[in-house]
Design a protein around this motif. Structure first.
Motif, PDB file in Angstrom:
ATOM      1  N   GLU A 127       2.103   1.585  -3.525  1.00 50.18           N
ATOM      2  CA  GLU A 127       1.040   2.152  -4.370  1.00 50.18           C
ATOM      3  C   GLU A 127       1.020   3.676  -4.259  1.00 50.18           C
ATOM      4  O   GLU A 127       0.933   4.391  -5.257  1.00 50.18           O
ATOM      5  CB  GLU A 127      -0.316   1.596  -3.945  1.00 50.18           C
ATOM      6  N   ALA A 128       1.075   4.187  -3.031  1.00 51.72           N
ATOM      7  CA  ALA A 128       0.997   5.632  -2.818  1.00 51.72           C
ATOM      8  C   ALA A 128       2.179   6.352  -3.459  1.00 51.72           C
ATOM      9  O   ALA A 128       2.015   7.423  -4.060  1.00 51.72           O
ATOM     10  CB  ALA A 128       0.945   5.921  -1.317  1.00 51.72           C
ATOM     11  N   ASP A 173      -6.987   1.015   5.110  1.00 54.51           N
ATOM     12  CA  ASP A 173      -5.915   1.610   4.323  1.00 54.51           C
ATOM     13  C   ASP A 173      -4.591   1.594   5.066  1.00 54.51           C
ATOM     14  O   ASP A 173      -3.537   1.609   4.457  1.00 54.51           O
ATOM     15  CB  ASP A 173      -6.271   3.062   3.966  1.00 54.51           C
ATOM     16  N   ALA A 232       1.851   6.309  -7.352  1.00 54.16           N
ATOM     17  CA  ALA A 232       0.809   7.218  -7.838  1.00 54.16           C
ATOM     18  C   ALA A 232       1.288   8.659  -7.926  1.00 54.16           C
ATOM     19  O   ALA A 232       0.778   9.440  -8.739  1.00 54.16           O
ATOM     20  CB  ALA A 232      -0.416   7.134  -6.924  1.00 54.16           C
ATOM     21  N   ARG A 233       2.288   9.040  -7.123  1.00 52.75           N
ATOM     22  CA  ARG A 233       2.755  10.420  -7.077  1.00 52.75           C
ATOM     23  C   ARG A 233       4.143  10.605  -7.679  1.00 52.75           C
ATOM     24  O   ARG A 233       4.809  11.595  -7.396  1.00 52.75           O
ATOM     25  CB  ARG A 233       2.771  10.891  -5.616  1.00 52.75           C
ATOM     26  N   HIS A 290       0.829  -1.203   0.000  1.00 51.27           N
ATOM     27  CA  HIS A 290       0.000   0.000   0.000  1.00 51.27           C
ATOM     28  C   HIS A 290       0.864   1.254   0.000  1.00 51.27           C
ATOM     29  O   HIS A 290       0.516   2.261  -0.626  1.00 51.27           O
ATOM     30  CB  HIS A 290      -0.954  -0.009   1.187  1.00 51.27           C
ATOM     31  N   ARG A 310      -4.805  -1.649  -5.715  1.00 46.82           N
ATOM     32  CA  ARG A 310      -5.959  -0.759  -5.798  1.00 46.82           C
ATOM     33  C   ARG A 310      -5.767   0.226  -6.957  1.00 46.82           C
ATOM     34  O   ARG A 310      -5.138   1.272  -6.805  1.00 46.82           O
ATOM     35  CB  ARG A 310      -6.138  -0.046  -4.466  1.00 46.82           C
ATOM     36  N   THR A 311      -6.326  -0.132  -8.097  1.00 46.28           N
ATOM     37  CA  THR A 311      -6.135   0.681  -9.297  1.00 46.28           C
ATOM     38  C   THR A 311      -7.066   1.888  -9.356  1.00 46.28           C
ATOM     39  O   THR A 311      -7.069   2.603 -10.356  1.00 46.28           O
ATOM     40  CB  THR A 311      -6.347  -0.187 -10.555  1.00 46.28           C
ATOM     41  N   ASP A 312      -7.844   2.107  -8.305  1.00 44.36           N
ATOM     42  CA  ASP A 312      -8.702   3.294  -8.262  1.00 44.36           C
ATOM     43  C   ASP A 312      -8.033   4.434  -7.504  1.00 44.36           C
ATOM     44  O   ASP A 312      -8.679   5.428  -7.175  1.00 44.36           O
ATOM     45  CB  ASP A 312     -10.051   2.954  -7.621  1.00 44.36           C
ATOM     46  N   ARG A 313      -6.743   4.308  -7.249  1.00 46.32           N
ATOM     47  CA  ARG A 313      -6.051   5.310  -6.439  1.00 46.32           C
ATOM     48  C   ARG A 313      -4.896   5.960  -7.201  1.00 46.32           C
ATOM     49  O   ARG A 313      -3.817   6.183  -6.670  1.00 46.32           O
ATOM     50  CB  ARG A 313      -5.553   4.685  -5.147  1.00 46.32           C
ATOM     51  N   GLY A 314      -5.127   6.186  -8.478  1.00 47.62           N
ATOM     52  CA  GLY A 314      -4.147   6.926  -9.251  1.00 47.62           C
ATOM     53  C   GLY A 314      -3.039   6.100  -9.841  1.00 47.62           C
ATOM     54  O   GLY A 314      -2.015   6.646 -10.263  1.00 47.62           O
TER      55      GLY A 314
END
Length: 330
Positions: free
Chosen positions: A231-232, A324, A235-236, A228, A249-253
């Protein structure tokens, strides 16, 4: 022949040191050493020999340790048949799993066995592939993974039950230039910068394979365990990572893309000591774990790829599983 000697050698084979056996059996190292000497004297054969600063089993010691496995398995088999005679399986079953598999295995396990008479003790851990088998000495079921096949390295003494397999994909930010491609090749990835996992973890083998295929040394900016968190960060940033398809979790950017020509299928399996595998309650837990793994595979097979982003994997009962803040094994 004293069966207690066989049990002692079995524990030594599983744990690898006098200190570890002493800690697990609530004895002092001195007491364990004395019992080893007594076993050698009674059996008339050398059972251990020095290796470095510790001890290792001799050939005779290994033979008798395996005999301890057989005795324990036979006793457990009789107890299991008695349980079957008396009715539904019951008792405590201790399960440890890598968290990225536990996310889709544990929720169904808990909900299915609620009120069944089987008490679950659940754990998660982030460890190297070779460490899963060692943990069977302390847990009834250990759920591990490997890219090489269903049996993780070091599990030769274990009963291995394959639960399923899961593709690993390349994760990237939703606006990364590579998102426009439906799939990737090793050549596409050679010049990218990565978030990796600790060396020795199965996911790292994908990066090693890409490196070998392209003849380049991949740039790994960070090595982290928590999926997780990875992932964060993905995404950034422009960093890429290898993440599991079922629970990312592909709904988080972020978006996932498969890699062509590179082995990326991880095998998820349950590892047990042979005697633990005989228990009726353990067999029932395994049955539910296989059902949960099948459900996750079927849900993932129904997910559709689009040109921009893969849809989410299997639905997980998040109210009963993880929030989360929970970490997910890499």
């Amino acid at each position: 022949m004293d069966v207690r000697h066989l049990e002692l050698l079995r524990e030594f084979a599983a744990r690898g040191s006098v200190t570890a056996v002493a800690a697990a059996t609530h004895r002092t190292p001195s007491a364990v050493s004395q019992q080893l000497r007594a076993a050698q004297r009674d059996l008339g054969v050398q059972l251990v020999r020095p290796q470095g600063r510790g001890l290792r089993l001799t050939e005779a010691g290994e033979l008798l340790a395996r005999g301890g496995d057989e005795v324990a398995e036979a006793v457990a088999g009789v107890a299991s048949r008695l349980d079957d005679l008396l009715g539904a399986p019951s008792g405590t079953v201790d399960v440890l799993a890598l968290a990225s598999a536990a996310v889709y295995l544990y929720p169904q396990l808990v909900s299915t066995l609620e009120g069944s008479g089987i008490d679950l003790v659940l754990h998660d851990d982030d460890i190297a592939e070779t460490a899963f088998a060692q943990l069977t000495a302390d847990h009834d079921i250990v759920i591990g993974h490997s890219l090489a096949g269903p049996a993780p390295k070091g599990s030769e003494r274990c009963r291995v039950v394959p639960l399923g397999s899961e593709p690993l994909d390349v994760a990237m930010a939703a606006d990364h230039p590579l998102v426009s491609r439906a799939s990737l090749t090793a050549a596409d990835l050679a010049d990218q910068e990565w978030i990796g996992v600790p060396e020795g973890f199965p996911f790292d083998r994908v990066l090693q394979t890409i490196s070998l295929a392209t003849g380049t040394h991949l740039r790994v900016a960070q090595r982290l365990r928590d999926n997780h968190l990875i992932e964060a960060l993905v995404a950034r940033s422009d960093l890429l990572a290898i993440l599991p398809r079922f629970t990312t979790r592909t709904d988080r950017g972020i978006a996932l893309r498969p890699v062509e020509g590179v082995p990326t299928l991880r095998h998820v399996s349950a590892l047990m000591r042979p005697d633990a595998a005989q228990r009726s309650a353990v067999r029932r837990v395994l049955e539910v774990l296989r059902e949960a793994a099948d459900a996750a595979t079927q849900a993932a097979a129904g997910a559709q790829w689009t040109g921009a982003q893969r849809t989410a994997g299997p639905k997980v009962d998040t109210a009963r599983s993880t929030g989360d803040e929970e970490r997910d094994e890499a």
